[in-house]
Scaffold this motif. Structure first.
Motif, short mmCIF file in Angstrom:
data_model
loop_
_atom_site.label_atom_id
_atom_site.label_comp_id
_atom_site.label_asym_id
_atom_site.label_seq_id
_atom_site.Cartn_x
_atom_site.Cartn_y
_atom_site.Cartn_z
N ALA A 1 0.84 -1.20 0.00
CA ALA A 1 0.00 0.00 0.00
C ALA A 1 0.88 1.25 0.00
CB ALA A 1 -0.91 0.00 1.23
N ARG A 2 0.32 2.34 -0.46
CA ARG A 2 1.05 3.61 -0.51
C ARG A 2 1.59 3.98 0.87
NH1 ARG A 2 0.11 9.23 -0.03
NH2 ARG A 2 0.89 10.49 -1.80
N GLU A 3 0.79 3.78 1.90
CA GLU A 3 1.18 4.16 3.26
C GLU A 3 2.38 3.33 3.73
OE1 GLU A 3 -1.87 3.35 2.27
OE2 GLU A 3 -2.66 5.41 2.18
N HIS A 4 2.43 2.07 3.33
CA HIS A 4 3.56 1.22 3.73
C HIS A 4 4.85 1.72 3.10
CE1 HIS A 4 5.69 -2.51 4.80
NE2 HIS A 4 6.26 -2.38 3.61
N VAL A 5 4.79 2.10 1.84
CA VAL A 5 5.98 2.60 1.16
C VAL A 5 6.51 3.85 1.87
CG1 VAL A 5 6.90 3.53 -1.00
CG2 VAL A 5 5.25 1.64 -1.05
N LEU A 6 5.60 4.72 2.30
CA LEU A 6 6.01 5.96 2.96
C LEU A 6 6.45 5.75 4.40
CD1 LEU A 6 3.30 8.40 1.59
CD2 LEU A 6 5.75 8.42 1.08
N SER A 7 6.24 4.56 4.95
CA SER A 7 6.63 4.31 6.34
C SER A 7 8.07 3.85 6.46
CB SER A 7 5.72 3.24 6.96
OG SER A 7 5.97 1.96 6.39
N ARG A 8 8.72 3.58 5.34
CA ARG A 8 10.09 3.07 5.38
C ARG A 8 11.06 4.17 5.81
NH1 ARG A 8 9.42 0.68 -0.67
NH2 ARG A 8 8.18 -1.20 -0.19
N ILE A 9 11.92 3.85 6.77
CA ILE A 9 12.96 4.79 7.22
C ILE A 9 14.25 4.39 6.51
CG2 ILE A 9 14.22 5.71 9.18
CD1 ILE A 9 11.28 6.40 9.21
N ARG A 10 14.76 5.28 5.68
CA ARG A 10 15.94 4.95 4.89
C ARG A 10 16.92 6.12 4.89
NH1 ARG A 10 13.76 0.68 5.29
NH2 ARG A 10 13.32 -0.89 3.69
N GLN B 1 -0.69 -2.34 -4.18
CA GLN B 1 -1.18 -3.66 -3.76
C GLN B 1 -1.43 -4.58 -4.97
OE1 GLN B 1 -4.39 -2.03 -1.13
NE2 GLN B 1 -3.31 -3.16 0.49
N ALA B 2 -0.48 -4.49 -5.90
CA ALA B 2 -0.49 -5.40 -7.06
C ALA B 2 0.10 -6.73 -6.61
CB ALA B 2 0.30 -4.81 -8.21
N ARG B 3 -0.70 -7.77 -6.58
CA ARG B 3 -0.28 -9.07 -6.05
C ARG B 3 0.12 -10.02 -7.17
NH1 ARG B 3 0.48 -7.23 -1.04
NH2 ARG B 3 -1.44 -6.52 -0.04
#
Length: 393
Positions: free
Chosen positions: A35-44, A123-125
């Motif tokens: 999901a979009r929110e998961h991608v933005l939650s990554r700390i890099r 969320q392309a599976r």
């Protein structure tokens, strides 16, 4: 469904490639399994090379970065009681680095893509690459309860080390090169002002430490720890106490501490696959290479891959120069191995290796030699700010 380029992965490399191509009228579709929110939650990462900054400006996505990012003209190396500042701007004829969090950069790229009306499917599976060694590749996936197939000209694999793209290349095609380091990094993110306006890299007898930041109110600190350490064994107080121990007294006394808002332990490794392409599939970023974070090269290497593939595809679509496609891997790898070398060097010089007293003495001698030499400081500085992108042949 039909598009010119399918990009698998909506991290910074996939989004930046999509933005550059879209700006030139080349149709793209980005597929992201999360999901979009998961991608933005990554700390890099948060340190951008000069060439990466220039590429973001070329893509017209640098407005907020230029307003809110923090330009750094140098950094400090601490070892054996010494604290030496490398003046990047002076040593590289005006080049600098930009501190700007990867999460913020990803958000900027997402918003630019949405504003441009370019399509991303989250969320392309069950993404599957088909006929990648033919002239008519396609990508199938599941979304909204349906199976969709997208026919395309080329596929960009920006889906990371564990993604489907590299795994879609047949056995025996790729050669892997890897080095695993006998320690990890314990990282803490805290809503506190940075202890220093510039990064501090410390080689201490108890292990490496790094003082970094994401903004003037968000600090990122790291400690070298054993791979056997458990995150539950490191309370915030233990972390701050150990960090103070590894820093010069003047720095330690000015350290502002606070509750961690993110804490993790990451192993360190170097990894490269050759070649970075197979048929109509091209690998970018972590799908093809990983560096230890000591040299701040991970995100920047991905941007380098993006620049190379973008310029090749632009020449292919505009001028029909399909012969350039075979140059993608060798052009990328020339710069990648130089960055791998620098990241290996930074890691080797600044960390303590268990049971290697001889190696520790060599570290001190080499750091002494290089930091007492103008030529040595230039060598470190020009690698840190980023070597030029390799030209197309």
């Amino acid at each position: 469904m039909k598009t010119q380029v399918v990009i698998v992965g909506s991290g910074p490399s996939g989004l930046l490639l999509g933005q550059l191509l879209h700006n030139q009228g080349i149709d793209t579709l980005i597929l992201e399994k999360h999901a979009r929110e998961h991608v933005l939650s990554r700390i890099r990462a948060g340190v951008l090379e000069q060439v990466t900054v220039d590429l973001l400006r070329e893509a017209n996505v640098a407005g907020r970065m230029d307003r809110e990012g923090d330009v750094h003209e140098g950094f400090d190396i601490v070892f054996a009681g010494r604290r030496e500042r490398l003046d990047l701007k002076r040593l590289t004829n005006g080049k600098t680095v930009m501190v700007y969090g990867q999460t913020e950069l990803t958000l900027d790229l997402m918003e630019a893509r949405e504003a441009a009306g370019a399509k991303t499917i989250y969320q392309a599976r069950n993404v599957h690459l088909n006929d990648i060694d033919s002239d008519a590749p396609s990508v199938s996936f599941e979304a909204g309860g349906k199976t969709v197939t997208v026919h395309c000209d080329y596929i960009a694999g920006c889906d990371g080390y564990h993604g489907v793209c590299r795994q879609s290349i047949p056995d025996g095609v790729l050669q892997s090169f890897e080095r695993v380091y006998p320690f990890g990094w314990l990282g803490v993110l805290s809503r506190t002002p940075p202890v220093s306006p510039e990064l501090i890299y410390a080689n201490h007898e108890r292990g490496f430490a790094l003082c970094s930041m994401r903004s003037q109110s968000l600090s990122r600190y790291y400690l070298q720890v054993s791979l056997d350490d458990n995150i539950d064994d490191w309370s915030d107080q233990c972390f701050w106490d150990e960090l103070r121990t590894r820093l010069p007294a003047q720095v330690a006394t000015s350290l502002v501490t606070g509750p961690s808002i993110e804490k993790s332990i990451a192993p360190l490794r170097s990894f490269v696959v050759e070649p970075m392409q197979f048929g109509r599939l091209f690998l970018l970023g972590d799908a093809a290479h990983i560096v230890p974070p000591t040299g701040a090269k991970g995100l920047n290497l991905a941007a380098s891959d993006v620049s190379t593939l973008y310029r090749i595809l632009l020449a292919v679509f505009r001028e029909g120069r399909t012969e350039l496609l075979e140059q993608y891997s060798p052009i990328c790898l020339s710069r990648i191995w130089k960055a791998e070398r620098f990241s290996w060097w930074m890691t080797s010089m600044l960390h303590r290796f268990p049971g290697d007293d001889f190696g520790s003495r060599i570290q001190m001698a080499e750091l002494d030699y290089l930091l007492d030499s103008e030529a040595g400081k230039i060598t470190i500085a020009e690698n840190y700010v980023g070597l030029p992108f390799e030209p197309l042949e």
